[in-house]
Design a protein around this motif. Sequence first.
Motif, PDB file in Angstrom:
ATOM      1  N   THR A 164     -36.188  22.275 -50.508  1.00 15.45           N
ATOM      2  CA  THR A 164     -37.353  21.785 -51.253  1.00 15.45           C
ATOM      3  C   THR A 164     -37.108  20.371 -51.773  1.00 15.45           C
ATOM      4  OG1 THR A 164     -36.634  22.683 -53.394  1.00 15.45           O
ATOM      5  CG2 THR A 164     -38.004  24.121 -51.992  1.00 15.45           C
ATOM      6  N   GLN A 165     -35.855  19.932 -51.753  1.00 12.11           N
ATOM      7  CA  GLN A 165     -35.477  18.623 -52.297  1.00 12.11           C
ATOM      8  C   GLN A 165     -35.123  17.600 -51.221  1.00 12.11           C
ATOM      9  OE1 GLN A 165     -35.719  18.081 -55.717  1.00 12.11           O
ATOM     10  NE2 GLN A 165     -36.672  20.093 -55.498  1.00 12.11           N
ATOM     11  N   VAL A 166     -35.356  17.943 -49.957  1.00 12.27           N
ATOM     12  CA  VAL A 166     -34.997  17.027 -48.883  1.00 12.27           C
ATOM     13  C   VAL A 166     -35.901  15.800 -48.904  1.00 12.27           C
ATOM     14  CG1 VAL A 166     -36.406  18.142 -47.087  1.00 12.27           C
ATOM     15  CG2 VAL A 166     -34.379  16.870 -46.446  1.00 12.27           C
ATOM     16  N   LEU A 167     -35.271  14.631 -48.763  1.00 10.58           N
ATOM     17  CA  LEU A 167     -35.995  13.358 -48.763  1.00 10.58           C
ATOM     18  C   LEU A 167     -36.134  12.784 -47.357  1.00 10.58           C
ATOM     19  CD1 LEU A 167     -34.164  11.695 -51.786  1.00 10.58           C
ATOM     20  CD2 LEU A 167     -36.383  12.867 -51.801  1.00 10.58           C
ATOM     21  N   GLN A 168     -35.061  12.916 -46.584  1.00 10.51           N
ATOM     22  CA  GLN A 168     -35.056  12.320 -45.252  1.00 10.51           C
ATOM     23  C   GLN A 168     -34.242  13.185 -44.305  1.00 10.51           C
ATOM     24  OE1 GLN A 168     -32.673   8.721 -44.464  1.00 10.51           O
ATOM     25  NE2 GLN A 168     -34.549   7.827 -43.623  1.00 10.51           N
ATOM     26  N   ALA A 169     -34.688  13.241 -43.056  1.00 13.08           N
ATOM     27  CA  ALA A 169     -33.958  13.948 -42.007  1.00 13.08           C
ATOM     28  C   ALA A 169     -33.830  13.039 -40.793  1.00 13.08           C
ATOM     29  CB  ALA A 169     -34.688  15.230 -41.622  1.00 13.08           C
ATOM     30  N   GLN A 170     -32.660  13.072 -40.203  1.00 11.13           N
ATOM     31  CA  GLN A 170     -32.428  12.394 -38.938  1.00 11.13           C
ATOM     32  C   GLN A 170     -32.036  13.468 -37.933  1.00 11.13           C
ATOM     33  OE1 GLN A 170     -29.938   8.851 -39.283  1.00 11.13           O
ATOM     34  NE2 GLN A 170     -30.388   8.843 -41.468  1.00 11.13           N
ATOM     35  N   ILE A 171     -32.733  13.501 -36.813  1.00  8.09           N
ATOM     36  CA  ILE A 171     -32.557  14.556 -35.823  1.00  8.09           C
ATOM     37  C   ILE A 171     -32.273  13.918 -34.476  1.00  8.09           C
ATOM     38  CG2 ILE A 171     -33.688  16.492 -34.649  1.00  8.09           C
ATOM     39  CD1 ILE A 171     -35.561  16.243 -37.396  1.00  8.09           C
ATOM     40  N   TRP A 172     -31.216  14.403 -33.843  1.00  7.30           N
ATOM     41  CA  TRP A 172     -30.867  13.949 -32.504  1.00  7.30           C
ATOM     42  C   TRP A 172     -30.951  15.141 -31.566  1.00  7.30           C
ATOM     43  CZ3 TRP A 172     -28.088  12.740 -36.906  1.00  7.30           C
ATOM     44  CH2 TRP A 172     -28.101  11.408 -37.282  1.00  7.30           C
ATOM     45  N   THR A 179     -40.646  23.638 -38.703  1.00 14.88           N
ATOM     46  CA  THR A 179     -41.745  23.937 -39.627  1.00 14.88           C
ATOM     47  C   THR A 179     -41.644  25.348 -40.191  1.00 14.88           C
ATOM     48  OG1 THR A 179     -43.213  24.492 -37.778  1.00 14.88           O
ATOM     49  CG2 THR A 179     -43.352  22.245 -38.647  1.00 14.88           C
ATOM     50  N   ALA A 180     -41.052  26.274 -39.448  1.00 18.52           N
ATOM     51  CA  ALA A 180     -40.835  27.627 -39.964  1.00 18.52           C
ATOM     52  C   ALA A 180     -39.730  27.633 -41.024  1.00 18.52           C
ATOM     53  CB  ALA A 180     -40.477  28.582 -38.835  1.00 18.52           C
ATOM     54  N   TRP A 181     -38.759  26.754 -40.901  1.00 20.87           N
ATOM     55  CA  TRP A 181     -37.617  26.674 -41.825  1.00 20.87           C
ATOM     56  C   TRP A 181     -37.946  25.866 -43.073  1.00 20.87           C
ATOM     57  CZ3 TRP A 181     -33.821  22.311 -41.900  1.00 20.87           C
ATOM     58  CH2 TRP A 181     -32.704  22.577 -42.693  1.00 20.87           C
ATOM     59  N   LEU A 182     -38.697  24.815 -42.908  1.00 21.71           N
ATOM     60  CA  LEU A 182     -39.004  23.894 -44.004  1.00 21.71           C
ATOM     61  C   LEU A 182     -39.983  24.523 -44.977  1.00 21.71           C
ATOM     62  CD1 LEU A 182     -38.316  20.900 -44.680  1.00 21.71           C
ATOM     63  CD2 LEU A 182     -40.447  20.302 -43.561  1.00 21.71           C
ATOM     64  N   PRO A 183     -39.704  24.481 -46.286  1.00 18.91           N
ATOM     65  CA  PRO A 183     -40.662  25.007 -47.260  1.00 18.91           C
ATOM     66  C   PRO A 183     -42.001  24.257 -47.180  1.00 18.91           C
ATOM     67  CG  PRO A 183     -38.526  24.611 -48.290  1.00 18.91           C
ATOM     68  CD  PRO A 183     -38.469  23.995 -46.922  1.00 18.91           C
ATOM     69  N   ALA A 184     -43.084  24.974 -47.388  1.00 18.40           N
ATOM     70  CA  ALA A 184     -44.424  24.367 -47.351  1.00 18.40           C
ATOM     71  C   ALA A 184     -44.506  23.205 -48.329  1.00 18.40           C
ATOM     72  CB  ALA A 184     -45.475  25.411 -47.671  1.00 18.40           C
ATOM     73  N   GLY A 185     -45.072  22.110 -47.873  1.00 22.12           N
ATOM     74  CA  GLY A 185     -45.264  20.943 -48.727  1.00 22.12           C
ATOM     75  C   GLY A 185     -44.005  20.125 -48.955  1.00 22.12           C
ATOM     76  N   GLN A 215     -26.191  26.324 -41.524  1.00 20.38           N
ATOM     77  CA  GLN A 215     -25.093  25.530 -42.081  1.00 20.38           C
ATOM     78  C   GLN A 215     -25.603  24.543 -43.127  1.00 20.38           C
ATOM     79  OE1 GLN A 215     -22.068  24.061 -39.173  1.00 20.38           O
ATOM     80  NE2 GLN A 215     -23.438  25.065 -37.700  1.00 20.38           N
ATOM     81  N   LEU A 216     -26.744  23.928 -42.859  1.00 22.72           N
ATOM     82  CA  LEU A 216     -27.316  23.002 -43.831  1.00 22.72           C
ATOM     83  C   LEU A 216     -27.729  23.738 -45.102  1.00 22.72           C
ATOM     84  CD1 LEU A 216     -29.333  20.713 -41.415  1.00 22.72           C
ATOM     85  CD2 LEU A 216     -27.406  20.009 -42.867  1.00 22.72           C
ATOM     86  N   ASP A 217     -28.350  24.904 -44.960  1.00 25.35           N
ATOM     87  CA  ASP A 217     -28.712  25.699 -46.139  1.00 25.35           C
ATOM     88  C   ASP A 217     -27.475  25.972 -46.999  1.00 25.35           C
ATOM     89  OD1 ASP A 217     -31.490  25.938 -45.727  1.00 25.35           O
ATOM     90  OD2 ASP A 217     -31.271  27.788 -44.565  1.00 25.35           O
ATOM     91  N   ALA A 218     -26.393  26.398 -46.368  1.00 20.62           N
ATOM     92  CA  ALA A 218     -25.164  26.723 -47.098  1.00 20.62           C
ATOM     93  C   ALA A 218     -24.572  25.484 -47.773  1.00 20.62           C
ATOM     94  CB  ALA A 218     -24.146  27.358 -46.157  1.00 20.62           C
ATOM     95  N   LEU A 219     -24.571  24.366 -47.077  1.00 23.03           N
ATOM     96  CA  LEU A 219     -24.018  23.133 -47.631  1.00 23.03           C
ATOM     97  C   LEU A 219     -24.850  22.643 -48.817  1.00 23.03           C
ATOM     98  CD1 LEU A 219     -21.828  20.993 -47.394  1.00 23.03           C
ATOM     99  CD2 LEU A 219     -23.253  19.829 -45.690  1.00 23.03           C
ATOM    100  N   LEU A 220     -26.174  22.684 -48.677  1.00 22.47           N
ATOM    101  CA  LEU A 220     -27.026  22.260 -49.782  1.00 22.47           C
ATOM    102  C   LEU A 220     -26.852  23.187 -50.989  1.00 22.47           C
ATOM    103  CD1 LEU A 220     -30.284  21.184 -47.925  1.00 22.47           C
ATOM    104  CD2 LEU A 220     -28.375  19.753 -48.692  1.00 22.47           C
ATOM    105  N   GLU A 221     -26.752  24.481 -50.740  1.00 15.40           N
ATOM    106  CA  GLU A 221     -26.533  25.436 -51.833  1.00 15.40           C
ATOM    107  C   GLU A 221     -25.220  25.134 -52.547  1.00 15.40           C
ATOM    108  OE1 GLU A 221     -26.042  30.219 -52.636  1.00 15.40           O
ATOM    109  OE2 GLU A 221     -26.824  29.544 -50.714  1.00 15.40           O
ATOM    110  N   GLN A 222     -24.207  24.789 -51.795  1.00 19.63           N
ATOM    111  CA  GLN A 222     -22.911  24.438 -52.375  1.00 19.63           C
ATOM    112  C   GLN A 222     -23.042  23.260 -53.337  1.00 19.63           C
ATOM    113  OE1 GLN A 222     -19.963  23.781 -49.328  1.00 19.63           O
ATOM    114  NE2 GLN A 222     -18.421  23.101 -50.768  1.00 19.63           N
TER     115      GLN A 222
END
Length: 116
Positions: free
Chosen positions: A60-68, A83-89, A47-54
């Motif tokens: 690759t442009q994520v600055l901050q994540a909050q996870i509950w 870590t499997a989902w997040l692009p390297a670096g 869902q996040l991938d789709a929303l960001l694409e929209q």
Amino acid sequence: MSRIIRTDANPVMSKAVEYHGFVFTQGMVASDLDADFETQTRQVFAQLDALLEQHGTDMTQVLQAQIWLRDIADREAFNKLWTAWLPAGAAPARACVQAVLADPRMLVEVMLITTK
């Protein structure tokens, strides 16, 4: 003056808000709350991938994540999927905490701030 773009807004919140080249997402939860932790997490990521694409951006442009997490004992399993989902670096600043979520079937919620 920059325009504020609100995606799928309702009286309580917007799915995302874009302003000045930044995209702020809502806390995203799984669509199938009866699914197991891994499935819920993968649904949140999709869902996040789709929303960001929209909004013309991606992880690759994520600055901050909050996870509950409903149970902090799931942190290791989450990190493996993350870590499997997040692009390297592209690791963002991040917080990951245990929380009582809005529905007891919710196992994970993720909110992102990205740039374009």
